[in-house]
Write an enzyme that holds these catalytic residues in place. Structure first.
Site, PDB file in Angstrom:
ATOM      1  N   CYS A  27      43.823  43.115  47.723  1.00 27.77           N
ATOM      2  CA  CYS A  27      44.011  42.813  49.149  1.00 27.77           C
ATOM      3  C   CYS A  27      45.463  42.914  49.636  1.00 27.77           C
ATOM      4  O   CYS A  27      45.705  43.561  50.660  1.00 27.77           O
ATOM      5  CB  CYS A  27      43.390  41.467  49.506  1.00 27.77           C
ATOM      6  SG  CYS A  27      42.956  40.377  48.172  1.00 27.77           S
ATOM      7  N   ARG A  40      42.706  40.052  35.083  1.00 25.10           N
ATOM      8  CA  ARG A  40      42.800  38.598  35.227  1.00 25.10           C
ATOM      9  C   ARG A  40      42.809  37.971  33.843  1.00 25.10           C
ATOM     10  O   ARG A  40      42.050  38.399  32.968  1.00 25.10           O
ATOM     11  CB  ARG A  40      41.643  38.059  36.069  1.00 25.10           C
ATOM     12  CG  ARG A  40      41.661  38.577  37.497  1.00 25.10           C
ATOM     13  CD  ARG A  40      40.508  38.081  38.329  1.00 25.10           C
ATOM     14  NE  ARG A  40      40.472  38.748  39.625  1.00 25.10           N
ATOM     15  CZ  ARG A  40      39.505  38.644  40.520  1.00 25.10           C
ATOM     16  NH1 ARG A  40      38.460  37.854  40.255  1.00 25.10           N
ATOM     17  NH2 ARG A  40      39.552  39.293  41.661  1.00 25.10           N
ATOM     18  N   GLN A  67      37.192  47.226  40.371  1.00 24.12           N
ATOM     19  CA  GLN A  67      36.498  46.565  41.470  1.00 24.12           C
ATOM     20  C   GLN A  67      36.209  47.569  42.587  1.00 24.12           C
ATOM     21  O   GLN A  67      37.055  48.424  42.884  1.00 24.12           O
ATOM     22  CB  GLN A  67      37.382  45.433  42.004  1.00 24.12           C
ATOM     23  CG  GLN A  67      36.660  44.397  42.831  1.00 24.12           C
ATOM     24  CD  GLN A  67      37.551  43.196  43.112  1.00 24.12           C
ATOM     25  OE1 GLN A  67      38.758  43.334  43.286  1.00 24.12           O
ATOM     26  NE2 GLN A  67      36.973  42.018  43.161  1.00 24.12           N
ATOM     27  N   ASP A  89      36.609  47.545  45.645  1.00 22.64           N
ATOM     28  CA  ASP A  89      37.334  46.714  46.590  1.00 22.64           C
ATOM     29  C   ASP A  89      37.419  47.418  47.939  1.00 22.64           C
ATOM     30  O   ASP A  89      37.735  48.603  48.010  1.00 22.64           O
ATOM     31  CB  ASP A  89      38.748  46.465  46.044  1.00 22.64           C
ATOM     32  CG  ASP A  89      39.255  45.078  46.361  1.00 22.64           C
ATOM     33  OD1 ASP A  89      38.573  44.365  47.103  1.00 22.64           O
ATOM     34  OD2 ASP A  89      40.331  44.722  45.854  1.00 22.64           O
ATOM     35  N   HIS A 122      38.523  46.716  52.335  1.00 27.41           N
ATOM     36  CA  HIS A 122      39.031  45.815  53.360  1.00 27.41           C
ATOM     37  C   HIS A 122      38.899  46.481  54.720  1.00 27.41           C
ATOM     38  O   HIS A 122      39.192  47.665  54.876  1.00 27.41           O
ATOM     39  CB  HIS A 122      40.484  45.442  53.086  1.00 27.41           C
ATOM     40  CG  HIS A 122      40.649  44.673  51.810  1.00 27.41           C
ATOM     41  ND1 HIS A 122      40.898  45.285  50.603  1.00 27.41           N
ATOM     42  CD2 HIS A 122      40.533  43.340  51.554  1.00 27.41           C
ATOM     43  CE1 HIS A 122      40.951  44.360  49.649  1.00 27.41           C
ATOM     44  NE2 HIS A 122      40.728  43.176  50.195  1.00 27.41           N
ATOM     45  N   LYS A 146      33.088  32.992  53.020  1.00 29.29           N
ATOM     46  CA  LYS A 146      32.507  34.239  52.521  1.00 29.29           C
ATOM     47  C   LYS A 146      30.996  34.124  52.429  1.00 29.29           C
ATOM     48  O   LYS A 146      30.444  33.032  52.242  1.00 29.29           O
ATOM     49  CB  LYS A 146      33.079  34.590  51.151  1.00 29.29           C
ATOM     50  CG  LYS A 146      32.831  33.566  50.054  1.00 29.29           C
ATOM     51  CD  LYS A 146      33.496  33.982  48.745  1.00 29.29           C
ATOM     52  CE  LYS A 146      33.340  32.899  47.678  1.00 29.29           C
ATOM     53  NZ  LYS A 146      33.968  33.272  46.404  1.00 29.29           N
ATOM     54  N   HIS A 180      37.338  41.101  53.701  1.00 31.98           N
ATOM     55  CA  HIS A 180      37.327  41.523  52.305  1.00 31.98           C
ATOM     56  C   HIS A 180      35.866  41.763  51.914  1.00 31.98           C
ATOM     57  O   HIS A 180      35.014  40.913  52.191  1.00 31.98           O
ATOM     58  CB  HIS A 180      37.887  40.424  51.390  1.00 31.98           C
ATOM     59  CG  HIS A 180      39.246  39.938  51.768  1.00 31.98           C
ATOM     60  ND1 HIS A 180      40.346  40.098  50.965  1.00 31.98           N
ATOM     61  CD2 HIS A 180      39.686  39.261  52.868  1.00 31.98           C
ATOM     62  CE1 HIS A 180      41.405  39.538  51.531  1.00 31.98           C
ATOM     63  NE2 HIS A 180      41.020  39.031  52.702  1.00 31.98           N
TER      64      HIS A 180
END
Length: 637
Positions: free
Chosen positions: A333, A362, A380, A382, A384, A464, A510
């Site tokens: 992000c 992570r 991911q 991912d 946005h 979320k 997100h």
């Protein structure tokens, strides 16, 4: 004279203070016998709890959702009771309820064995059958410390010492066993009828690797034997479907100690990964996303500014170079915000949808790592969306359409939605959280979707929607998310020019559908244990000869099918055809093509499925059309 209001809004008046058990008996003997606990003005309590004033009351039985947690918590205490009966010198520590069961950690001088579990389970059944009353009492913090130290329960004393001074603590006694607990618990052990001890594991005291290693005993408990048996059957089926076993048979990946929690993809596994990436790349184009790629690490100051360092610093990998500290990205992000900030953006540029197959890391605890399901390095899906406040609901609805479209193509039709609301520790104003939570709720309502609240489980920067999938054996996997964020654009000084020529903050959505490629592939493998759909299978066709006279024709078939972008393997070994068919069936190859003298002469192929269905002879062109049709329809003709 308390007046009790029941869930059906009927009321009952009593002359004096009354216990939950007495109210249940007043309603009926059957309910009195079934009562496990009560919910008084929204708070769970024991059946012995006295109601002195007007209150709302629900009787908790094994038919209510809370009843199962009461049973499991009480069964954890039953386990600890059995351990103290059979192993008196063992020390008890903590025993919480977990999904589908419970565990309890113990300190004991020797390792428990599977044979010990059998004896403990027998003792638990004996104690349950004895119908031992479970009685609640209270002590001051200081009295409780003294009490457990005198019992030799040093771990319990340490737990109590961490509780603030002046607190009054509740203890639960059943026969010769007493434990510290908030409760509530069942009125007697006779209510515990369906349980099973499942496995042994190690666990550090208080989760700190510097502390003593304790012994953890896991168990499951249910309202009745039928539910227990159904659960054990599911577990047995899940073990058969373990994606790590399937991956070994299919030669998909491995993980080794030198790179804990990081995947070595083999050619077959990488073929699945690339197929999914290609699919998602096309789907994102259809829904108006632009694909980007961002660095794998950035200066630590970026993560401090975004708030990730404060919230997730212990879970981030960091390194230093030339007196600068860097963090390996745990998510993309803040990186996508940097792309948005390049050049002045106008309201006409919004919504701007960016997507990345971001390589993230992570620092998950080593004990939590589990094949593809929990890793340290992952990719991911991912994305946005930068938009105006007025665009939030439409963009959320658009994303929900995309998510359902994707899940359907992968064979998932049962999707569970939860709205995770503001956590206790968060950034941003209550007003912005109100707007964000309402926008997500409205988007789900606009789509006519069934959903429920998940209080306090939102991200630190916004609420979320969590999208969970139910697989073919009823397990639920949380995968997709959609988050509304007013915070990061503010913290990272992000703006666009509105229709009045003024700079304002965009809203940042997100979103992810898979969550991570690795975990989603693990879910797919376990859901399709008998073989992936043809469009996902790493090898879609194996072509086999009967004798070496057919080698050239087999090679020709492979070349033609590969020209159509099918993944084709050749097996020209000097082995009996039955042996080769069995081997490739076990490897879950969707289609097995057998070529003998007749097929070579007639320019045909003999086709079988890995499940053993003989489709007979067909022309190569007919077979190509069948493959094309199945792949285009994602395995569903």
């Amino acid at each position: 004279m308390p007046q009790i209001t029941l869930p059906d809004q009927s009321k009952r008046q009593f002359d004096n203070a009354v216990t939950v058990a007495e109210v249940a008996a007043n309603i009926g003997a059957g309910l009195a016998k079934a009562a496990l606990a009560g919910k008084v003005d929204g708070r769970l309590v024991d059946t012995s709890y006295q109601i002195k004033d007007d209150a709302e009351l629900a009787i908790i039985t094994d038919k209510t959702p809370e009843g199962l947690d009461v049973i499991r918590h009480s069964t954890a205490h039953l386990l600890a009771h059995a351990v103290k009966e059979l192993f008196p010198t063992a020390q008890v520590t903590i025993g919480p309820v977990i999904e589908d069961g419970f565990y309890y950690d113990f300190s004991y001088e020797r390792p428990f064995t599977p044979e010990d579990l059998i004896c403990l389970e027998e003792k638990m059944h004996e104690l349950a059958a004895n119908d031992i009353k479970v009685v609640r009492s209270t002590l001051s913090r200081e009295e409780a410390i003294k009490y457990f130290r005198e019992l030799g329960e040093e771990y319990k004393a340490q737990i109590i010492e961490s509780i603030p001074a002046g607190e009054t603590l509740s203890l639960y006694n059943q026969g010769a066993f007493t434990d510290l607990c908030r409760g509530p618990h069942v009125p007697s052990t006779a209510h515990l009828k369906a349980f099973k001890l499942t496995k042994l594991a190690g666990a550090y005291w208080r989760g700190d690797s510097n502390n003593e290693m304790l012994q953890r005993i896991y168990g499951t408990a249910w309202a009745n034997k039928k539910d227990l048996e159904a659960y054990l059957t599911r577990i047995e089926e899940a073990e058969k479907r373990d994606h790590r076993k399937i991956a070994k048979k299919m030669d998909l990946f491995h993980i080794q100690p030198e790179s804990p929690g990081m995947v070595f993809w083999h050619p077959n596994g990488w073929a699945i990964f690339q197929t999914i990436a290609k699919y998602m790349r096309q789907k994102q184009k259809e829904y108006g996303y632009q694909e980007v790629n961002t660095p794998i690490m950035a200066d630590y100051s970026l993560w401090a500014s975004s708030g990730h360092a404060e919230k997730f610093g212990n879970d981030m990998f960091s390194t230093e170079s030339e007196n600068r500290k860097y963090a390996v990205k745990p998510m993309s992000c803040p990186m996508h915000i940097q792309i948005f900030k390049q050049g002045l953006k106008s309201y006409r540029d919004l919504p701007l949808r960016l997507a990345e197959f971001g390589c993230c890391h992570r620092n998950e605890a080593s004990g939590a790592l589990h094949g593809l399901m929990r890793v340290r390095g992952f990719n991911q899906d991912d994305g946005h969306i930068f938009c105006t406040e007025g665009q939030i609901q439409d963009e959320a609805a658009r994303f929900i359409d995309m998510l359902y479209d994707v899940y359907l193509d992968f064979g998932f039709t049962d999707v569970i939605l939860k709205l995770s609301t503001r956590p206790e520790k968060r950034f941003g104003s209550d007003a912005s959280w109100d707007k964000a939570e309402k926008a997500l709720a409205d988007a789900m309502d606009m789509k006519g979707l069934k959903w429920e609240y998940n209080p306090g489980e939102g991200a630190f920067y916004g609420p979320k929607i969590e999208f969970s999938l139910k697989d073919c054996i009823g397990r639920v996997w949380q995968c997709g998310t959609l988050q509304v964020d007013f915070v990061l654009p503010e913290r990272l000084d992000t703006s666009y020019v509105d229709d009045k020529g003024e700079k304002v903050r965009p809203v940042m959505l997100h979103r992810a559908i898979f969550g991570s490629f690795e975990r989603f592939i693990g879910i797919l493998l376990e859901n399709y244990a008998d073989g992936l759909p043809i469009w996902l299978a790493p090898i879609q066709v194996t072509v086999m000869n009967i004798t070496d006279k057919q080698d050239a024709y087999c090679l020709e078939i492979q070349k033609i099918l590969q020209g159509d972008d099918f993944r084709v393997n050749l097996d020209l070994r000097n082995e009996k055809i039955g042996y080769k068919i069995r081997e490739h069936s076990m490897a879950r190859i969707p289609y097995l093509v057998v070529v003998g003298e007749r097929e070579m002469e007639t320019r045909t192929v003999s086709v079988r499925t890995h499940a053993g269905v003989d489709l007979g002879n067909m022309s190569l062109h007919q077979f190509q059309e069948r493959l094309q049709r199945e792949v285009a329809h994602h395995g569903n003709e």
